[in-house]
Design a protein around this motif. Structure first.
Motif, PDB file in Angstrom:
ATOM      1  N   TRP A 284       0.281   1.494   0.730  1.00  0.00           N
ATOM      2  CA  TRP A 284      -0.175   2.499   1.693  1.00  0.00           C
ATOM      3  C   TRP A 284      -0.218   3.903   1.114  1.00  0.00           C
ATOM      4  O   TRP A 284      -0.660   4.835   1.791  1.00  0.00           O
ATOM      5  N   ALA A 289     -10.155   3.181   2.996  1.00  0.00           N
ATOM      6  CA  ALA A 289     -10.773   2.000   3.620  1.00  0.00           C
ATOM      7  C   ALA A 289     -11.254   0.999   2.584  1.00  0.00           C
ATOM      8  O   ALA A 289     -11.235  -0.215   2.810  1.00  0.00           O
ATOM      9  N   LEU A 292      -8.485  -1.344   1.646  1.00  0.00           N
ATOM     10  CA  LEU A 292      -8.234  -2.367   2.670  1.00  0.00           C
ATOM     11  C   LEU A 292      -9.297  -3.454   2.626  1.00  0.00           C
ATOM     12  O   LEU A 292      -8.981  -4.650   2.745  1.00  0.00           O
ATOM     13  N   ILE A 343      -0.710  -4.282   9.686  1.00  0.00           N
ATOM     14  CA  ILE A 343      -1.755  -3.344   9.277  1.00  0.00           C
ATOM     15  C   ILE A 343      -2.185  -2.468  10.457  1.00  0.00           C
ATOM     16  O   ILE A 343      -2.332  -1.249  10.332  1.00  0.00           O
ATOM     17  N   HIS A 346      -0.367   0.734  11.590  1.00  0.00           N
ATOM     18  CA  HIS A 346      -0.543   1.983  10.867  1.00  0.00           C
ATOM     19  C   HIS A 346      -1.673   2.796  11.505  1.00  0.00           C
ATOM     20  O   HIS A 346      -2.508   2.282  12.242  1.00  0.00           O
ATOM     21  N   ASP A 347      -1.673   4.072  11.189  1.00  0.00           N
ATOM     22  CA  ASP A 347      -2.705   4.971  11.702  1.00  0.00           C
ATOM     23  C   ASP A 347      -3.939   4.846  10.811  1.00  0.00           C
ATOM     24  O   ASP A 347      -4.102   5.585   9.835  1.00  0.00           O
ATOM     25  N   LEU A 348      -4.822   3.910  11.154  1.00  0.00           N
ATOM     26  CA  LEU A 348      -5.983   3.614  10.319  1.00  0.00           C
ATOM     27  C   LEU A 348      -7.154   4.511  10.704  1.00  0.00           C
ATOM     28  O   LEU A 348      -7.399   4.745  11.893  1.00  0.00           O
ATOM     29  N   ALA A 352     -11.596   1.900   8.171  1.00  0.00           N
ATOM     30  CA  ALA A 352     -10.628   0.845   7.837  1.00  0.00           C
ATOM     31  C   ALA A 352     -10.402  -0.077   9.033  1.00  0.00           C
ATOM     32  O   ALA A 352     -10.300  -1.301   8.879  1.00  0.00           O
ATOM     33  N   LEU A 353     -10.337   0.507  10.218  1.00  0.00           N
ATOM     34  CA  LEU A 353     -10.165  -0.311  11.422  1.00  0.00           C
ATOM     35  C   LEU A 353     -11.364  -1.231  11.623  1.00  0.00           C
ATOM     36  O   LEU A 353     -11.217  -2.393  12.041  1.00  0.00           O
TER      37      LEU A 353
END
Length: 709
Positions: A284, A289, A292, A343, A346-348, A352-353
């Motif tokens: 992390w 992104a 990921l 995953i 986390h603050d994506l 990335a989300l």
């Protein structure tokens, strides 16, 4: 039943018999010729009656003999009961007399206990002497991975231990149920002696589960070792089942049972699967992104490789009822579900989300992963379900829409700042393939919005509608910010009419961009929208778009008016009458603006549509100025008011003043005629004089009006 009832029953039976006999006789002797057979019938009935009576007598005699025999048996039983009762009384008396002397037998009881225990030990001595040696040998076999031989020795040691403990537990309570302390001490002594046996069992279990943890590697390098481990586990599982089938009331159970080695085997196998599939972990630090997406792609490859290896290498080593492919698929599924939850905690950022949601909804159940054709016959993807629960998935979809909207808002702000700086540059705006002015801002915004909608559409209608709603709302905010920028742009131009250099061209580019945004809105709205959100947002957005477009159009027309108004003010003047080139200048400027308008798309031509009103107005004004007889001006002005009801008194006075031959009295007559003919504007009328300012009156001259005329 009483005697009276018996008599009544007999009388009723006799009456019925007589009736039946009478009926029979009346049927037989109904004709006279049948009376000759009367004697024959009498003899036959007499014989039948005698036979019935003899059978009744015989049956009654048998019944009486049985009753007599039963009474005699009861008499014998009664006498025997008296004898037994007397014997029990004698035994009870003897027991009471010898009750005090039973305590003297306790030493004999102790000797019997010791004798039994010693006999058990003596019978087991040959095997007990060999226990330490067998423990050492078994430990060596485990270390050298001779697992089947090690398990054979272990079972011998466990059987010996269980046999000794069982004999102690079985014999002790039979001798003296109250002497539990001696039994407990003997049992504890035996268990201490066999402590190494339990340690061997744990060592063997550890070895078996280590093999299970690295089952794929073992199956490739030495499959016979893994098969031996599975055979041992199945044997222990069988012993566990047999133990559960034992007597329910049996108080003694072998120590260490049940072992549940099969269950622990699958736990160890799951740990191995998780280590192979989920490692290495996602870092992390300096996360992006792209990292990921790469991590999920590698995870996909490891899962497919794991399941393919299980099908080809591991399945032949285990029994069919293990259903190993399905079991490993569930292990991977649960591991991936936990990993995705970690995953998502986390603050994506929204890219990335999106990678996580796309991977979960499209890649995971596809033929590229869990639905791979190499093991699709063994795995039911619908049984696995989504790796993220539906409630959590809906929450993440909403989270993505919110994050995307916030990011889109920031991006539009930055793009608008860049666009505003482009408006001020000393360079003409770009043009599209048709030669129309093009605003890069609207084009980039359209492209960004449509890309986000297309990405959302790939993940289903639910996310697509969420993103469309967010996009429409942000587009409305974008138009508000664009109008604010246009106001600022116009103010900058008012300060210096020569700056920006291409002020008019960029206004037309913005107008063209609004036309393109209008088509984008129609693409974003579903064909049959049932959502109240779309029904509310879309009309507001269209209204905001029209406001923005009208704002740019007004700035363009204001610029045109600012350029032409000083020239038109010079037309009704003596220099104009003496041959000035003002009209030529006006025509040149109109030609320049016409060239600009050629670079604008169709909606801008709605200024041009108003020419249908301007042309009749010009003809009417021409007739007003060309009129020779001033006395007919009232009639001419009345017709002008009928055609253009929004004309005001000031407009008429200014027109009369331009003629230069209208007296004060005639002006008063014309104004009174206008007041009498005051009209209301029709609903479909498009006002034109409202947008025409009235020039200020010329200063009074010292000359006499007749001289001016």
């Amino acid at each position: 039943m009483s005697a009276e009832d018996d008599v009544l029953a007999l009388e009723k039976a006799e009456s019925l018999a007589r009736g039946a006999a009478l009926k029979w006789a009346s049927g037989i002797f109904c004709r006279p010729d049948q009376l000759t057979h009367l004697g024959q019938y009498r003899r036959r009935e007499t014989q039948r009656n005698n036979s019935i009576q003899s059978r009744l007598k015989s049956a009654l005699q048998s019944y009486l003999e049985g009753v007599n025999h039963g009474l005699s048996q009861l008499q014998v039983a009664l006498s025997e009961v008296h004898v037994v009762q007397q014997a029990l009384c004698e035994v009870q008396d003897i027991w009471r007399e010898g009750e005090g002397s039973l305590g003297n037998l306790q030493p004999i009881h102790q000797l019997v206990m010791e004798h039994v225990q010693l006999s058990v030990v003596i019978q087991s001595l040959p095997y007990i002497y060999a226990v330490p040696t067998m423990i050492t040998q078994t430990r060596d076999l485990i270390e050298n991975q001779h697992l089947l031989d090690a398990h054979v020795n272990l079972r011998k040691l466990e059987s010996l231990r269980d046999d000794v403990l069982y004999r102690l537990q079985k014999v002790g309570p039979l001798v003296d149920p109250t002497d539990d302390q001696a039994n407990a001490e003997a049992t504890e002594l035996v268990q201490q002696f066999f402590t190494g046996v339990q340690g061997l069992s744990e060592e063997l279990a550890h070895t078996l589960f280590s093999l299970a943890r690295s089952a794929l590697g073992v199956a490739r390098s030495d499959p016979s070792l893994l098969v031996s481990a599975i055979r041992i586990i199945e044997r222990e599982e069988f012993l566990d089942v047999e133990e559960t089938k034992g007597p329910v009331l049996q108080p003694w159970k072998p120590p260490g049972r049940p072992k549940h080695w099969r269950e622990q085997f699958f736990h160890a196998l799951e740990k191995g699967v998780y280590e192979r599939v989920m490692k290495p972990e996602l870092l992390w630090e300096n996360f992006c992104a792209t990292d990921l997406a790469k991590h999920l792609k590698e995870l996909q490859g490891r899962v497919v490789e794991e399941l393919q290896s299980v099908c080809s290498v591991l399945v032949p080593c285990v029994p069919p009822h293990y259903d190993l492919v399905r079991g490993v698929a569930l292990m991977c599924h649960h591991g991936i579900a936990r990993h995705l939850r970690d995953i998502l905690n986390h603050d994506l950022p929204h890219p990335a989300l999106y990678h996580v949601l796309s991977w979960t909804m499209t890649v995971y159940p596809s033929e590229d992963m869990m639905g791979h054709p190499n093991f699709s016959s063994e795995i039911d993807v619908s049984e696995l379900g989504p790796p993220i629960p539906l409630e959590m998935l809906e929450e993440q979809l909403s989270r993505y829409a919110r994050s995307m909207r916030a990011c889109l808002s920031q991006w539009i702000h930055k793009a608008l700042e860049v666009e505003y700086s482009d408006w001020l540059r000393d360079q003409e705006p770009d043009k599209d393939q048709d030669g129309f002015f093009l605003s890069s801002f609207q084009h980039i915004v359209m492209q960004m919005l449509m890309e986000n909608v297309q990405l959302a559409a790939a993940l289903g209608e639910s996310l697509e509608n969420r993103v469309k709603t967010a996009v429409l709302c942000e587009m409305e905010n974008c138009l508000v910010w664009l109008r604010e920028a246009l106001v600022k742009y116009g103010i900058e131009h008012i300060k210096d009419r020569t700056y920006p250099t291409y002020y008019t061209q960029y206004l037309l580019a913005i107008i063209n961009g609004c036309c393109a945004l209008s088509s984008t809105i129609s693409q974003l709205q579903p064909e049959e929208s049932v959502s109240n959100i779309f029904k509310k947002v879309t009309p507001c957005l269209q209204t905001s778009l029209e406001k923005t477009q009208k704002k740019a159009c007004h700035l363009f027309l204001d610029e045109l008016q600012t350029e032409l108004q000083p020239l038109f003010r010079e037309i009704p003047s003596r220099p104009w009458l003496t041959g000035s080139d003002i009209v030529r200048v006006i025509c040149d400027k109109m030609e320049d603006f016409s060239q600009y308008l050629c670079k604008a798309r169709a909606p801008v031509c709605q200024g041009l549509e108003e020419s249908t009103l301007c042309v009749p107005l010009i003809h009417s004004l021409q007739e007003l100025f060309a009129l020779k007889d001033p006395s007919l001006l009232s009639l001419e002005v009345s017709g002008l008011m009928t055609a253009f009801p929004d004309i005001s008194d000031d407009h008429v006075l200014a027109l009369l003043e331009l003629r230069g031959d209208v007296t004060r009295d005639l002006r008063c007559t014309v104004l009174s005629t206008m007041h009498r003919q005051a009209l209301t504007l029709p609903d479909d009328y498009r006002p034109i004089f409202i947008s025409i300012p009235v020039p200020s009156r010329a200063p009074s001259f010292c000359l006499h009006p007749s001289s001016c005329a």
